[in-house]
Design a protein around this motif. Structure first.
Motif, PDB file in Angstrom:
ATOM      1  N   SER A  79     -51.247 -34.309  -0.442  1.00 29.63           N
ATOM      2  CA  SER A  79     -52.167 -33.381   0.221  1.00 29.63           C
ATOM      3  C   SER A  79     -53.238 -32.899  -0.752  1.00 29.63           C
ATOM      4  N   SER A 109     -41.419 -36.642  -9.185  1.00 31.55           N
ATOM      5  CA  SER A 109     -40.544 -35.619  -8.592  1.00 31.55           C
ATOM      6  C   SER A 109     -40.878 -35.417  -7.127  1.00 31.55           C
ATOM      7  N   ILE A 125     -39.730 -28.335  -9.080  1.00 29.34           N
ATOM      8  CA  ILE A 125     -39.142 -28.603 -10.401  1.00 29.34           C
ATOM      9  C   ILE A 125     -40.221 -28.944 -11.433  1.00 29.34           C
ATOM     10  N   GLU A 159     -37.014 -38.489 -11.115  1.00 30.54           N
ATOM     11  CA  GLU A 159     -36.003 -37.510 -10.701  1.00 30.54           C
ATOM     12  C   GLU A 159     -34.787 -38.207 -10.109  1.00 30.54           C
ATOM     13  N   ASN A 189     -33.953 -37.997 -14.714  1.00 28.58           N
ATOM     14  CA  ASN A 189     -33.936 -36.593 -15.126  1.00 28.58           C
ATOM     15  C   ASN A 189     -32.638 -35.869 -14.754  1.00 28.58           C
ATOM     16  N   SER A 193     -44.228 -30.629  -7.027  1.00 27.52           N
ATOM     17  CA  SER A 193     -42.896 -30.133  -6.669  1.00 27.52           C
ATOM     18  C   SER A 193     -42.568 -28.823  -7.366  1.00 27.52           C
ATOM     19  N   ARG A 237     -34.324 -30.690   1.709  1.00 28.83           N
ATOM     20  CA  ARG A 237     -32.947 -30.809   1.214  1.00 28.83           C
ATOM     21  C   ARG A 237     -31.897 -30.549   2.284  1.00 28.83           C
TER      22      ARG A 237
HETATM   23  P1  NDP Z   1     -40.122 -29.867  -3.623  1.00 23.02           P
HETATM   24  O1  NDP Z   1     -39.744 -29.722  -2.205  1.00 23.02           O
HETATM   25  O2  NDP Z   1     -40.656 -28.696  -4.351  1.00 23.02           O
HETATM   26  O3  NDP Z   1     -41.170 -31.068  -3.774  1.00 23.02           O
HETATM   27  C1  NDP Z   1     -40.919 -32.353  -3.265  1.00 23.02           C
HETATM   28  C2  NDP Z   1     -42.136 -32.878  -2.550  1.00 23.02           C
HETATM   29  O4  NDP Z   1     -42.364 -32.088  -1.415  1.00 23.02           O
HETATM   30  C3  NDP Z   1     -43.393 -32.821  -3.400  1.00 23.02           C
HETATM   31  O5  NDP Z   1     -43.581 -34.064  -3.999  1.00 23.02           O
HETATM   32  C4  NDP Z   1     -44.483 -32.462  -2.411  1.00 23.02           C
HETATM   33  O6  NDP Z   1     -45.154 -33.619  -1.955  1.00 23.02           O
HETATM   34  C5  NDP Z   1     -43.753 -31.876  -1.222  1.00 23.02           C
HETATM   35  N1  NDP Z   1     -44.006 -30.435  -1.105  1.00 23.02           N
HETATM   36  C6  NDP Z   1     -43.705 -29.472  -1.997  1.00 23.02           C
HETATM   37  N2  NDP Z   1     -44.078 -28.267  -1.547  1.00 23.02           N
HETATM   38  C7  NDP Z   1     -44.623 -28.475  -0.331  1.00 23.02           C
HETATM   39  C8  NDP Z   1     -45.213 -27.639   0.644  1.00 23.02           C
HETATM   40  N3  NDP Z   1     -45.303 -26.313   0.465  1.00 23.02           N
HETATM   41  N4  NDP Z   1     -45.669 -28.213   1.784  1.00 23.02           N
HETATM   42  C9  NDP Z   1     -45.579 -29.539   1.979  1.00 23.02           C
HETATM   43  N5  NDP Z   1     -45.048 -30.376   1.068  1.00 23.02           N
HETATM   44  C10 NDP Z   1     -44.581 -29.859  -0.057  1.00 23.02           C
HETATM   45  O7  NDP Z   1     -38.850 -30.504  -4.325  1.00 23.02           O
HETATM   46  P2  NDP Z   1     -38.001 -30.163  -5.616  1.00 23.02           P
HETATM   47  O8  NDP Z   1     -38.817 -29.807  -6.772  1.00 23.02           O
HETATM   48  O9  NDP Z   1     -36.948 -29.230  -5.243  1.00 23.02           O
HETATM   49  O10 NDP Z   1     -37.328 -31.614  -5.857  1.00 23.02           O
HETATM   50  C11 NDP Z   1     -38.125 -32.733  -6.182  1.00 23.02           C
HETATM   51  C12 NDP Z   1     -37.252 -33.809  -6.797  1.00 23.02           C
HETATM   52  O11 NDP Z   1     -36.707 -33.324  -8.004  1.00 23.02           O
HETATM   53  C13 NDP Z   1     -36.067 -34.248  -5.954  1.00 23.02           C
HETATM   54  O12 NDP Z   1     -35.851 -35.620  -6.142  1.00 23.02           O
HETATM   55  C14 NDP Z   1     -34.908 -33.454  -6.509  1.00 23.02           C
HETATM   56  O13 NDP Z   1     -33.666 -34.114  -6.319  1.00 23.02           O
HETATM   57  C15 NDP Z   1     -35.269 -33.377  -7.969  1.00 23.02           C
HETATM   58  N6  NDP Z   1     -34.777 -32.162  -8.646  1.00 23.02           N
HETATM   59  C16 NDP Z   1     -34.138 -32.303  -9.848  1.00 23.02           C
HETATM   60  C17 NDP Z   1     -33.684 -31.235 -10.550  1.00 23.02           C
HETATM   61  C18 NDP Z   1     -33.053 -31.447 -11.886  1.00 23.02           C
HETATM   62  O14 NDP Z   1     -32.547 -30.497 -12.469  1.00 23.02           O
HETATM   63  N7  NDP Z   1     -33.061 -32.628 -12.434  1.00 23.02           N
HETATM   64  C19 NDP Z   1     -33.811 -29.860 -10.009  1.00 23.02           C
HETATM   65  C20 NDP Z   1     -34.562 -29.800  -8.771  1.00 23.02           C
HETATM   66  C21 NDP Z   1     -35.008 -30.928  -8.124  1.00 23.02           C
HETATM   67  P3  NDP Z   1     -46.474 -34.241  -2.640  1.00 23.02           P
HETATM   68  O15 NDP Z   1     -45.977 -35.417  -3.403  1.00 23.02           O
HETATM   69  O16 NDP Z   1     -47.299 -34.636  -1.510  1.00 23.02           O
HETATM   70  O17 NDP Z   1     -47.067 -33.229  -3.539  1.00 23.02           O
END
Ligand code: NDP
Length: 333
Positions: A35, A70, A12, A93, A120, A10, A163
């Motif tokens: 992936s 996450s 974060i 998360e 988190n 992710s 989101r």
């Molecule tokens: P991302 O969209 O970056 O990642 C979430 C999931 O999406 C990953 O697990 C990944 O799956 C998949 N993914 C990421 N990038 C791609 C891509 N390019 N193509 C296809 N799939 C992708 O999410 P965030 O980091 O924004 O958020 C993740 C979690 O963290 C959420 O629950 C959010 O609420 C939380 N969060 C918390 C924060 C805080 O301050 N506490 C701040 C930001 C987010 P895979 O598992 O397959 O790798």
């Protein structure tokens, strides 16, 4: 330091958590992503030595003490249950899950397995928020009456995916941001009782979930908390105001991911800036508290049940916005 397994490649994890883990001397052992090609690229970019696409394989490693989950919000449940079953401590998360029943089952699974569950939410551990809670507990505002939370931000372009577009993944500003507000106001005022809210789609994008919301949450003892959460506001300062019978606190720039912001106290003696000692990276605080809890010393910054209570407020806000009626906050396990 803890040896971490990451579930979810992710943003974060890459931008905040891996740097914070390394700054504390923790190590990052392996990544699980759905992936394989993306896992390889991501792990390469962030120096994570091992990758897998199997959660079970990650959890079977004996060089991992704890997992940081996450993935998208819908997957926190299965990933936490699997980690608990494998005897790994969990930093999950927010929001913990998409329903209260799911979230409580995660708390229960970790309790039964004897592993620590931390959530988190980065704000309650911030030096500013700790100072504000100290002031309120010490009676600096007298009897608390109200809070106003400004947490309207611009969603960065790189995060305009699930989101906004995927309700099944737990999209929407309320699950994303209102639960953070609740982690702060719950810690200040105790028991949230009910919420009323309106939510809209106001961004210049195709969204399948609301991207702006305002709510009013009633706590017991008659405290009212008002929130403004949005993905659509580029230039607002974030902030928290706490108003009581004998004083008011205004904290500016404190609903952010960085250890910044100011705290002022206004009362019969006038207005003054309050010193905020001990500012640290917010995510390092969460990780350090979790590591201590793993050693049996103290609690996570935000425990599993506190995470469920934050979710309970967010779900009440969502329900109120959906129905146009005041919704009760359900805190019962
Ligand atoms: P991302 O969209 O970056 O990642 C979430 C999931 O999406 C990953 O697990 C990944 O799956 C998949 N993914 C990421 N990038 C791609 C891509 N390019 N193509 C296809 N799939 C992708 O999410 P965030 O980091 O924004 O958020 C993740 C979690 O963290 C959420 O629950 C959010 O609420 C939380 N969060 C918390 C924060 C805080 O301050 N506490 C701040 C930001 C987010 P895979 O598992 O397959 O790798």
């Amino acid at each position: 330091g803890l040896r971490w397994g990451l579930i979810g490649a992710s943003d974060i994890a890459a931008t905040r958590m891996i740097p914070a883990m390394r700054a504390l001397g923790h190590s990052v052992t392996a990544l699980c992503s759905s992936s394989a090609p993306r896992a390889t690229v991501w792990a390469g970019a962030h120096g994570v030595p091992h990758t897998t696409t199997s959660v079970e394989e990650l959890l079977a490693r004996d060089d991992i003490d704890a997992v940081y989950i996450s993935t998208t919000n819908d997957l926190h449940l299965p990933h936490t249950l699997a980690a608990a079953a494998a005897g790994k401590h969990v930093l999950c998360e927010k929001p913990l899950a998409l329903s209260l029943a799911d979230a409580w089952s995660m708390v229960e699974a970790c309790r039964t397995a004897g592993v620590v569950l931390g959530v988190n939410h980065h704000l309650p551990g911030a030096a500013t928020h700790r100072r504000i809670r100290e002031l309120v507990a010490a009676g600096a505002v007298g009897r608390p009456l109200a809070a106003r939370v400004s947490h309207a931000v611009a969603l960065p372009e790189r995060l305009r995916g699930w989101r906004l577009r995927d309700p099944g993944s737990g999209a929407g500003v309320v699950l994303d941001i209102t639960c953070h507000d609740a982690s702060v106001t719950n810690a200040l005022f105790g028991t949230p009782v009910e919420a009323t809210a309106l939510a809209v789609r106001q961004g210049s994008w195709e969204a399948a979930a609301d991207d702006a919301a305002m709510s009013v949450i009633r706590y017991d003892d008659g405290v009212l908390a008002q929130t403004h959460d949005a993905f659509t506001v580029a230039h607002a300062r974030t902030g928290l105001e706490v108003h009581g019978t004998d004083g008011s606190i205004t904290a500016v720039d404190v609903m952010t991911q960085n250890p910044v912001g100011t705290v002022h106290l206004h009362d019969a003696a006038g207005s003054r800036e309050i010193d905020v000692p001990g500012r640290r990276d917010l995510y390092e605080v969460v990780l350090e508290d979790l590591a201590r809890a793993v050693c049996g010393a103290g609690e996570p910054t935000v425990t599993g049940s506190q995470g469920v209570h934050a979710l309970a407020v967010a779900l009440a806000v969502q329900e109120a916005a959906r129905t146009g009626r005041t919704a009760p906050v359900d805190l019962a396990p």
